[in-house]
Each structure stands twice: as structure tokens, then as C-alpha cells.
Design an enzyme around this catalytic site. Sequence first.
Site, PDB file in Angstrom:
ATOM      1  N   GLY A  12     -46.866  37.603 -43.683  1.00 50.11           N
ATOM      2  CA  GLY A  12     -47.235  37.355 -42.298  1.00 50.11           C
ATOM      3  C   GLY A  12     -47.622  35.901 -42.054  1.00 50.11           C
ATOM      4  O   GLY A  12     -47.699  35.086 -42.992  1.00 50.11           O
ATOM      5  N   ASP A  13     -47.805  35.568 -40.773  1.00 52.77           N
ATOM      6  CA  ASP A  13     -48.235  34.228 -40.349  1.00 52.77           C
ATOM      7  C   ASP A  13     -47.274  33.125 -40.771  1.00 52.77           C
ATOM      8  O   ASP A  13     -47.676  31.976 -40.985  1.00 52.77           O
ATOM      9  CB  ASP A  13     -49.647  33.912 -40.898  1.00 52.77           C
ATOM     10  CG  ASP A  13     -50.661  34.940 -40.446  1.00 52.77           C
ATOM     11  OD1 ASP A  13     -50.483  35.497 -39.348  1.00 52.77           O
ATOM     12  OD2 ASP A  13     -51.622  35.192 -41.194  1.00 52.77           O
ATOM     13  N   GLU A  14     -46.005  33.446 -40.863  1.00 55.45           N
ATOM     14  CA  GLU A  14     -45.012  32.453 -41.284  1.00 55.45           C
ATOM     15  C   GLU A  14     -44.728  31.438 -40.185  1.00 55.45           C
ATOM     16  O   GLU A  14     -44.231  30.343 -40.456  1.00 55.45           O
ATOM     17  CB  GLU A  14     -43.690  33.154 -41.667  1.00 55.45           C
ATOM     18  CG  GLU A  14     -43.782  34.089 -42.876  1.00 55.45           C
ATOM     19  CD  GLU A  14     -44.194  35.500 -42.487  1.00 55.45           C
ATOM     20  OE1 GLU A  14     -44.567  35.727 -41.316  1.00 55.45           O
ATOM     21  OE2 GLU A  14     -44.153  36.382 -43.369  1.00 55.45           O
ATOM     22  N   LYS A  16     -43.668  32.956 -36.873  1.00 58.56           N
ATOM     23  CA  LYS A  16     -42.695  33.715 -36.064  1.00 58.56           C
ATOM     24  C   LYS A  16     -42.831  33.384 -34.584  1.00 58.56           C
ATOM     25  O   LYS A  16     -41.841  33.180 -33.879  1.00 58.56           O
ATOM     26  CB  LYS A  16     -42.907  35.231 -36.283  1.00 58.56           C
ATOM     27  CG  LYS A  16     -42.720  35.670 -37.727  1.00 58.56           C
ATOM     28  CD  LYS A  16     -43.051  37.136 -37.923  1.00 58.56           C
ATOM     29  CE  LYS A  16     -44.522  37.451 -37.798  1.00 58.56           C
ATOM     30  NZ  LYS A  16     -45.387  36.866 -38.862  1.00 58.56           N
ATOM     31  N   GLY A  17     -44.093  33.334 -34.116  1.00 60.10           N
ATOM     32  CA  GLY A  17     -44.335  33.083 -32.693  1.00 60.10           C
ATOM     33  C   GLY A  17     -43.702  31.766 -32.253  1.00 60.10           C
ATOM     34  O   GLY A  17     -43.029  31.710 -31.230  1.00 60.10           O
ATOM     35  N   ALA A  39     -51.379  41.503 -35.219  1.00 61.10           N
ATOM     36  CA  ALA A  39     -50.591  40.276 -35.221  1.00 61.10           C
ATOM     37  C   ALA A  39     -51.289  39.187 -34.415  1.00 61.10           C
ATOM     38  O   ALA A  39     -52.009  39.470 -33.461  1.00 61.10           O
ATOM     39  CB  ALA A  39     -49.213  40.546 -34.604  1.00 61.10           C
ATOM     40  N   THR A  42     -48.796  32.329 -32.801  1.00 60.20           N
ATOM     41  CA  THR A  42     -49.261  31.099 -32.166  1.00 60.20           C
ATOM     42  C   THR A  42     -48.101  30.275 -31.616  1.00 60.20           C
ATOM     43  O   THR A  42     -47.114  30.049 -32.319  1.00 60.20           O
ATOM     44  CB  THR A  42     -50.035  30.243 -33.176  1.00 60.20           C
ATOM     45  OG1 THR A  42     -50.959  31.086 -33.866  1.00 60.20           O
ATOM     46  CG2 THR A  42     -50.776  29.109 -32.500  1.00 60.20           C
ATOM     47  N   ARG A 143     -48.299  63.432 -35.554  1.00 59.18           N
ATOM     48  CA  ARG A 143     -47.905  64.066 -34.292  1.00 59.18           C
ATOM     49  C   ARG A 143     -49.088  64.450 -33.402  1.00 59.18           C
ATOM     50  O   ARG A 143     -49.104  65.473 -32.745  1.00 59.18           O
ATOM     51  CB  ARG A 143     -46.987  65.276 -34.560  1.00 59.18           C
ATOM     52  CG  ARG A 143     -45.693  64.828 -35.214  1.00 59.18           C
ATOM     53  CD  ARG A 143     -45.025  65.901 -35.982  1.00 59.18           C
ATOM     54  NE  ARG A 143     -45.824  66.336 -37.098  1.00 59.18           N
ATOM     55  CZ  ARG A 143     -45.485  67.320 -37.913  1.00 59.18           C
ATOM     56  NH1 ARG A 143     -44.375  67.979 -37.718  1.00 59.18           N
ATOM     57  NH2 ARG A 143     -46.264  67.659 -38.915  1.00 59.18           N
ATOM     58  N   GLN A 224     -46.135  40.802 -38.605  1.00 60.36           N
ATOM     59  CA  GLN A 224     -46.483  40.823 -40.034  1.00 60.36           C
ATOM     60  C   GLN A 224     -45.325  40.223 -40.859  1.00 60.36           C
ATOM     61  O   GLN A 224     -44.561  39.432 -40.345  1.00 60.36           O
ATOM     62  CB  GLN A 224     -46.827  42.243 -40.513  1.00 60.36           C
ATOM     63  CG  GLN A 224     -48.152  42.777 -39.974  1.00 60.36           C
ATOM     64  CD  GLN A 224     -48.097  43.275 -38.541  1.00 60.36           C
ATOM     65  OE1 GLN A 224     -47.286  44.123 -38.209  1.00 60.36           O
ATOM     66  NE2 GLN A 224     -48.940  42.764 -37.679  1.00 60.36           N
ATOM     67  N   GLY A 414     -44.214  20.860 -37.760  1.00 66.52           N
ATOM     68  CA  GLY A 414     -45.467  20.807 -37.014  1.00 66.52           C
ATOM     69  C   GLY A 414     -45.546  22.018 -36.110  1.00 66.52           C
ATOM     70  O   GLY A 414     -44.536  22.697 -35.887  1.00 66.52           O
TER      71      GLY A 414
END
Length: 423
Positions: A12-14, A16-17, A39, A42, A143, A224, A414
Site C-alpha cells: 500500500g501507499d505506493e 496510487k492516488g 485507504a 494523496t 451474509r 491497499q 515528487g
Amino acid sequence: MAVDLLLGLQWGDEGKGKIVDVLTSNYNIIARFQGGPNAGHTLVFNGMKHVLHTIPSGIFHEDAVNLVGNGVVIDPVIFKNELDKLATQDVDYRKSLVISRKAHLILPTHRLLDAASEASKGKAKIGSTLKGIGPTYMDKTGRNGIRVGDLELDNWKEKYRALANKHESMVEFYNVDLEYNLEELETEFFKAVDVLKSLKFIDSEEYLHQALRDQKSILAEGAQGSLLDIDFGTYPFVTSSNTTAAGACTGLGIAPNSIGDVFGIFKAYTTRVGSGPFPTELFDEDGETMGRVGNEFGATTGRSRRCGWLDLVALRYACQVNGVTQLMMMKADVLSGFKSLKVCTAYNYKGNIIHHLPYNVEPENVTPIYTDFEGWKEDLTEMNNESILPNALNTYIDFLEKELQIPIKIVSVGPDRKQTIFR
Ligand code: GDP
Ligand code: IMO
Ligand code: MG
């Protein structure tokens, strides 16, 4: 048209945002397919930083539809906070945001159950974000869950009461110290549900199929990372959804043969937040430098992220499980100034050299085997063209491409939208 996928290949936190935001201008629809407010994605542009938790990262582009898929779990309270922030930025989300009726709701008591479960585990805790993710997905597969579409029914509050009462007795069963005022939590929850109900609920799988028939382009946004996948991650230190490519099919209702490109995002090094094995983790000055220069603090919980060298064994595994067609390497700028760099290319696993991710990756079973690289001194953050990248960085990139047999199409230098080099 096909649906392109974008997902994280590590823990996670690669970034993606950031990349979803960069790519949104190429797409008509951005669709989140799993996870929830655990999640923190940034985005940085025009000197402003925005953190999104449940809302897709295309929301700042006026022309894109942002869809919250059936695979996502929504906490109305956190969702409302996100909307309030968007309103202060003059984002017209009523026009561009749609929510699947089949997405499940995180109730206040799901958060309590998460906290009680973690407290009862003591040292063995997962290091959950305490957003109620695990208990909500448990109710989904058990369920018992309440879905967004239920909010359109007259009797949904009865269903809510029955489930919340059951959760309360489950919290008691854990027998841990947990102070809470459910009445207060519920007042806040019901207020937020009213706001949620003012948004557009859709049958999202039908919506997406129609969009495909209309030749609309769709980017599916993962949350994630692959090593946190419920099946393929470092279980039990994982999240409770399928973060890998298959999760986009179940989390949106799209068929495997509708998938086009799979964009795999990774950091030029590795980070992890929460508990669990991390073979290339550093406990020395290098790890400290990565954390400091990379500003490695969780976007959701503020916890400091553990840092280490790039792990190609794990990365190769993630590329394989996801069918990655293009790679994007993030935070290359953070490695500027390291005299030398290491990349893990194999593991010593109980005395044998292996190149795949084994069942047990705990430190007592696995020792990373490294290849050394020369570092580079140049500040990359102002660079905007592949041709001016330092030679040592090009050697690093070439090595990764050769090892993974997948092209690295973006090098990020950056946090800002503009600090993105296309190759
Ligand atoms: P996500 O969860 O995958 O969207 O990633 P996060 O937002 O949790 O964490 C990535 C962090 O790195 C954020 O603070 C981003 O602003 C920042 N970031 C993204 N790309 C880069 C980059 O290339 N260089 C640097 N220095 N920071 C970056
Ligand atoms: P994004 O989308 C990094 C981690 C938690 C914990 C484990 C289980 O920003 O990359 P959960 O709350 O899901 O039950 O926690 O998973 N985790 C993340 N780590 N980035 C995330 O999301 C994460 N979402 C969950 O720290 O170890
Ligand atoms: Mg994040």
C-alpha cells in the site's frame, strides 16, 4: 472499450492516488473497486494537498464520473467528511459522484468490533487502521451486512438495530477495556447517512456495462497493495479484501475479458505500515533516511511507515498475480543522495536460494539476497524528461525492467501532479 486497472504492488501507499489523478484526463470514468476508509490516497496540485479515503482519485477532474463500486465498504461518517472537504474546494461532487447500491456500509459498531478484536490480540494484533474494515467484510461474507441499497427501504433501521445489538454483545464477548458512547456514535452516523442518501445510488455493474457499450473509457482504482490481499498477501497481516486484479472483477462486476491494461504502481524502495513480515526492512540509518526524506507517515492514521530496500521477489510475485502490463515507479527522488542502493533479487529460504515468495516469509525463514547499485546525487524533483535522468538511475530502471520483463512507463520524482516523467 476495455477497463484499465491501476493497483499497488507492495504493502500500500505506493502513490496510487497521485497516478490516478495524473491519468484521469484519459478516462471517462474512475471506479474504486475495493477497500474503504482504511485507504489514504494523496493528490498534490496547485500547491495543495488532498487526501481521499473512499472517494475515487479522479474527483478533481470536472469531466470524469467517479464511481464507488460494490466491492467498496463505506463509512458514511468518513464519507461525509470527505464530501465536506470537497465542498470547500468547490468540487461539484453531486454531478460527478455515483455509488453502487451493492456497496456495504461500515456501522459504528463495526469500528468497535475492530478495536475490540485488535485489543484482544495483544502483541499479535494486525495493526489495523481501526476503521471497521475486517468486521464489515466479515458481515458481508457472513451474509449479515447492510448495503447502500438498503437505505432506500423503509425498514432499514430495524435491520440496523438488530445488527448493531448483535455487535454490542460481540464486543462484550471480547472482554476488553473499550470506552464508547454508542448513542453519540449513532447520532453522527444517522446524520451522515442522510447526506449519503442525497447522492446518486446506481446499479453500478449495469452502469459500467452500458458505459462499455457506449465506448466510454474506464479506469479501475485499487486500494491497499497486493501484499495486503486477503488471499495472496502476508496473511494474517493483510486487509480483508482482494486488492489484486481479480478484485476489480468482483468489485465492479466486470468480466476478465473486459480488462485492458493493468498498471502496477511501486515505490523505488519498500514501505509497510502495521504489523507483519517485511524481509527487506531496514533498522539502520538508511531506513531512517527513507522515512524522513520520503515523509513516510500514513495518510489515514499518521503512523510512521516501516522502510526497506526494494524487494524484487515480492514485486515479481505481485506482477504475476495481477498480470501487470505497465509499471510505474514512484518516489525515485527519495533515493537521491544514497551512496549505494540494494535490490533484493532472491531469498535464502531455510538454506536454499529461491526466487519466489514462499508460504512463510517471517524473518526466521527468509534472508534477502541483494544486488548492489551505485547511487546518484542529483536532485530529481525538478527533472521533467527521461533524457536528463542520472545514469545511475537509468541503470537501476533498466535492471528492474529486465528482471520483471515489464516496461516502466512512468517515473515519479515528487508528490506533485507535474513531477511525473513519462517514458
Ligand atoms: P496511495 O495510498 O498509494 O495513494 O499513496 P499515499 O498517498 O498513501 O502515499 C504516497 C505518499 O507519497 C503521499 O504523501 C504522496 O504525496 C507522496 N508521493 C507520491 N509520489 C511521490 C514521488 O514521486 N515522490 C515523493 N517524494 N513523494 C511522492
Ligand atoms: P492505501 O490504499 C497501507 C494495512 C494496515 C494493517 C492492515 C489491515 O492508502 O494504500 P485494515 O484496516 O485494512 O484491517 O488493516 O492493512 N492497510 C494499509 N496500509 N496503505 C493502505 O491503503 C492500507 N489499508 C490497510 O496498516 O497493517
Ligand atoms: Mg495510502
